[in-house]
Write a protein that holds these residues in place. Structure first.
Motif, mmCIF file in Angstrom:
data_model
loop_
_atom_site.group_PDB
_atom_site.id
_atom_site.type_symbol
_atom_site.label_atom_id
_atom_site.label_comp_id
_atom_site.label_asym_id
_atom_site.label_seq_id
_atom_site.Cartn_x
_atom_site.Cartn_y
_atom_site.Cartn_z
ATOM 1 N N GLY A 1 0.783 -1.233 0.000
ATOM 2 C CA GLY A 1 0.000 0.000 0.000
ATOM 3 C C GLY A 1 0.811 1.276 0.000
ATOM 4 O O GLY A 1 0.568 2.176 -0.825
ATOM 5 N N PRO A 2 1.813 1.431 0.892
ATOM 6 C CA PRO A 2 2.556 2.694 0.962
ATOM 7 C C PRO A 2 3.344 3.028 -0.281
ATOM 8 O O PRO A 2 3.753 4.178 -0.464
ATOM 9 C CB PRO A 2 3.492 2.464 2.164
ATOM 10 C CG PRO A 2 2.835 1.414 2.982
ATOM 11 C CD PRO A 2 2.158 0.520 1.988
ATOM 12 N N LYS A 3 3.579 2.048 -1.170
ATOM 13 C CA LYS A 3 4.392 2.328 -2.363
ATOM 14 C C LYS A 3 3.734 3.334 -3.291
ATOM 15 O O LYS A 3 4.403 3.949 -4.105
ATOM 16 C CB LYS A 3 4.627 1.029 -3.143
ATOM 17 C CG LYS A 3 5.418 -0.014 -2.388
ATOM 18 C CD LYS A 3 5.828 -1.170 -3.284
ATOM 19 C CE LYS A 3 4.645 -1.799 -3.965
ATOM 20 N NZ LYS A 3 5.051 -2.967 -4.789
ATOM 21 N N TYR A 4 2.442 3.517 -3.165
ATOM 22 C CA TYR A 4 1.714 4.355 -4.119
ATOM 23 C C TYR A 4 1.355 5.723 -3.535
ATOM 24 O O TYR A 4 0.509 6.417 -4.067
ATOM 25 C CB TYR A 4 0.487 3.590 -4.624
ATOM 26 C CG TYR A 4 0.923 2.286 -5.244
ATOM 27 C CD1 TYR A 4 1.444 2.251 -6.533
ATOM 28 C CD2 TYR A 4 0.919 1.115 -4.504
ATOM 29 C CE1 TYR A 4 1.922 1.079 -7.084
ATOM 30 C CE2 TYR A 4 1.392 -0.067 -5.048
ATOM 31 C CZ TYR A 4 1.892 -0.083 -6.337
ATOM 32 O OH TYR A 4 2.373 -1.251 -6.879
ATOM 33 N N VAL A 5 2.023 6.085 -2.457
ATOM 34 C CA VAL A 5 1.887 7.424 -1.900
ATOM 35 C C VAL A 5 3.082 8.245 -2.354
ATOM 36 O O VAL A 5 4.229 7.899 -2.054
ATOM 37 C CB VAL A 5 1.837 7.387 -0.358
ATOM 38 C CG1 VAL A 5 1.743 8.796 0.211
ATOM 39 C CG2 VAL A 5 0.664 6.533 0.124
ATOM 40 N N PRO A 6 2.880 9.327 -3.107
ATOM 41 C CA PRO A 6 4.013 10.110 -3.608
ATOM 42 C C PRO A 6 4.810 10.748 -2.479
ATOM 43 O O PRO A 6 4.295 10.928 -1.374
ATOM 44 C CB PRO A 6 3.353 11.194 -4.469
ATOM 45 C CG PRO A 6 1.985 10.677 -4.757
ATOM 46 C CD PRO A 6 1.592 9.848 -3.585
ATOM 47 N N PRO A 7 6.058 11.109 -2.735
ATOM 48 C CA PRO A 7 6.832 11.871 -1.754
ATOM 49 C C PRO A 7 6.177 13.234 -1.513
ATOM 50 O O PRO A 7 5.391 13.706 -2.328
ATOM 51 C CB PRO A 7 8.195 12.052 -2.430
ATOM 52 C CG PRO A 7 8.224 11.051 -3.532
ATOM 53 C CD PRO A 7 6.810 10.849 -3.961
ATOM 54 N N TYR A 8 6.487 13.845 -0.410
ATOM 55 C CA TYR A 8 5.956 15.178 -0.142
ATOM 56 C C TYR A 8 6.947 15.940 0.721
ATOM 57 O O TYR A 8 7.885 15.376 1.255
ATOM 58 C CB TYR A 8 4.586 15.094 0.537
ATOM 59 C CG TYR A 8 4.602 14.403 1.865
ATOM 60 C CD1 TYR A 8 4.420 13.031 1.938
ATOM 61 C CD2 TYR A 8 4.806 15.105 3.050
ATOM 62 C CE1 TYR A 8 4.449 12.374 3.138
ATOM 63 C CE2 TYR A 8 4.832 14.442 4.258
ATOM 64 C CZ TYR A 8 4.659 13.083 4.308
ATOM 65 O OH TYR A 8 4.698 12.434 5.510
ATOM 66 N N ARG A 9 6.709 17.206 0.854
ATOM 67 C CA ARG A 9 7.585 18.036 1.677
ATOM 68 C C ARG A 9 6.760 19.093 2.393
ATOM 69 O O ARG A 9 5.740 19.544 1.890
ATOM 70 C CB ARG A 9 8.677 18.678 0.834
ATOM 71 C CG ARG A 9 8.180 19.393 -0.398
ATOM 72 C CD ARG A 9 9.325 19.906 -1.244
ATOM 73 N NE ARG A 9 8.854 20.475 -2.499
ATOM 74 C CZ ARG A 9 9.626 21.122 -3.349
ATOM 75 N NH1 ARG A 9 10.898 21.293 -3.080
ATOM 76 N NH2 ARG A 9 9.134 21.607 -4.475
ATOM 77 N N SER A 10 7.239 19.489 3.540
ATOM 78 C CA SER A 10 6.523 20.439 4.382
ATOM 79 C C SER A 10 7.143 21.825 4.282
ATOM 80 O O SER A 10 8.337 21.972 4.028
ATOM 81 C CB SER A 10 6.572 19.964 5.837
ATOM 82 O OG SER A 10 6.111 20.959 6.715
ATOM 83 N N THR A 11 6.321 22.832 4.504
ATOM 84 C CA THR A 11 6.856 24.200 4.579
ATOM 85 C C THR A 11 7.500 24.460 5.931
ATOM 86 O O THR A 11 8.198 25.451 6.102
ATOM 87 C CB THR A 11 5.722 25.220 4.368
ATOM 88 O OG1 THR A 11 4.741 25.049 5.384
ATOM 89 C CG2 THR A 11 5.094 25.056 2.990
#
Length: 494
Positions: free
Chosen positions: A378-388
């Motif tokens: 499941g987690p493989k299909y969550v894109p990377p992200y970044r916080s402000t």
């Protein structure tokens, strides 16, 4: 999960040596009776470039609405505010602990949304044999993910490639030193996995189709060198097996194994078989079909690698709680799982959030009814992200202590990492007359129910308040826990 920098640079966030490579050894798991590299991998075959996962903080609320929920882009559409039951197909897991950055997400079909249903594809017979914590949603048709337009967002700071970027003061440096000395190493996980592999082979002499999973902090990235190992034995079938009976059989089996010693059956609410690796102090706790532990292992792993600061922050908080004797559910205080959820909740509710709710924004990747074999995918299909949010480690620790010392309403609010917010206590059995209420992300029960004595509850609150006072004054981690002594003790364990 995915380092913040991977999305923007296409490289490992750990390559500069300041942040050691995550403990994912090149060992083979055989959960589905075939060689599969790294079941805890989050690399998706065929998805070579995922769009960066970004969000902007919501408008500043009134003082009465202190907690905020981040609004995210590039998320899968949620239907009717309910989890959908995916149609599943088995797919080989890849071996890398980090994603390669390549083609856009919408160019590859989501395997959890496959249009072809196989026998029992909406869930295993074992999963269907258990009572649901809430009604099972009706199956709905699935379509391929559609790209969503990017809304206008504030300029996002250049993504950090190193924990050193968050070490801006003495306190942050002490936190990093403690983390680097105490975090679980690849060699520690290899050792646990070697034992798991051999145990599965031996157990299959008695239960031919059983599969043995490593769970908990050993697998979710939040373990220490001294962490013991949790295991879940999954036995599927039409009839729900009796855990005590299964563990009694295993206890007799284990007494004949040359590499296992000191077996002890504990008849708790979730019965466990406790044993040690022979000739060492490595202890294992094995349960039967407590599959929610597998689900929350991969959820917490996804949070653990979502931002470079998460793992150091949680390790320091757990060491702080252990030192101050408020981290033992068997003695009426907080379990490590509860503490982790409390940290994640705090980081989700900052004015500039460090974390989103992964379950809310990617319900298909963390569906509570997903066949257990598919949970690691499941987690493989969550894109990377970044916080402000660019706060230092020290500032986040101070804010965590302050939040629970002065802001959070223990008597009125329930913590929900699933929704990235609190909700009011109601009169339901789960929350009524409970001192601390922390929602389990999948079963939605209270993981802090062990705190049932007023004296223990008051001691926990007092420790948050006193530690915040000391740390705010001195800005020295030694004011709330003995850093050097903990490092020396951890180093002497294994």
């Amino acid at each position: 999960m995915y380092p913040r920098s991977a999305a923007s640079r296409g490289m490992s966030a750990y390559s500069d040596g300041l942040y050691p490579v995550p403990p994912v050894p090149p060992v083979y798991y055989d959960y589905n009776h075939r060689s599969m590299p790294d079941v805890n991998s989050v690399r998706a075959p065929g998805l070579e470039r995922l769009p960066t996962y970004e969000w902007k903080p919501p408008p500043t609320p009134s003082p009465a609405h202190y907690r905020q929920t981040p609004t995210l882009t590039n998320r899968l559409k949620r239907q009717n505010d309910e989890y959908r039951t995916p149609v599943l197909k088995r797919q080989r897991l890849d071996s890398s602990p980090h994603p390669l950055i390549g083609s856009p997400l919408n160019q590859a079909p989501h395997p959890l949304r496959s249009a072809q249903a196989g026998a029992g594809s909406s869930g295993s017979e074992f999963d269907r044999s258990y009572p649901r914590p809430y009604p099972h949603p009706s199956p709905q048709p699935h379509s391929s993910p559609r790209p969503s337009p990017h809304p206008q967002v504030p300029a996002i700071p250049e993504s950090s490639n190193s924990l050193q970027d968050y070490v801006k003061d003495k306190l942050s440096g002490q936190m990093l030193e403690l983390f680097e000395a105490c975090q679980q190493q690849s060699s520690d996980l290899i050792r646990k996995e070697k034992c798991r592999t051999q145990l599965q082979k031996d157990i299959q002499r008695v239960y031919a189709v059983a599969r043995l999973y490593l769970t908990g902090s050993s697998m979710n990235g939040l373990g220490c060198r001294s962490s013991d190992a949790d295991m879940c034995l999954v036995i599927k079938g039409n009839k729900r097996p009796d855990p005590i009976q299964v563990l009694s059989v295993l206890q007799r089996l284990f007494r004949s194994l040359s590499y296992v010693e000191r077996t002890h059956l504990i008849r708790a609410k979730v019965p466990i078989l406790r044993f040690r690796e022979k000739g060492s102090d490595l202890e294992f706790d094995l349960n039967v079909n407590n599959t929610v532990g597998i689900r929350n292992t991969f959820l917490l792993r996804s949070y653990a690698y979502a931002d470079l600061r998460i793992r150091p922050m949680i390790l320091v908080v757990k060491k702080w709680a252990q030192h101050n004797q408020i981290n033992d559910a068997s003695k009426g205080t907080l379990s490590s799982y509860t503490l982790v959820l409390m940290v994640l909740h705090y980081l989700q509710t900052l004015k500039e959030p460090v974390l989103p709710s992964l379950q809310r924004d990617y319900p298909e990747s963390f569906n509570p009814f997903m066949d257990i074999d598919m949970v690691p995918e499941g987690p493989k299909y969550v894109p990377p992200y970044r916080s402000t949010n660019q706060s230092s480690l020290g500032d986040l620790l101070l804010g965590f202590l302050r939040y629970y010392a002065t802001v959070f309403s223990w008597d009125k609010q329930v913590i929900s990492v699933r929704e990235a917010k609190t909700f009011p206590k109601n009169n339901s059995r789960e929350w009524r007359n409970k001192f601390i209420c922390v929602e389990e992300p999948f079963e939605r029960n209270n993981v802090a129910r062990a705190v049932h004595e007023k004296m223990k509850f008051e001691a926990i609150k007092a420790q948050f308040a006193e530690s915040w006072r000391l740390l705010r004054q001195r800005k020295d981690l030694n004011s709330i826990l003995p850093v050097r002594a903990i490092i020396n003790e951890e180093s002497s364990r294994r």
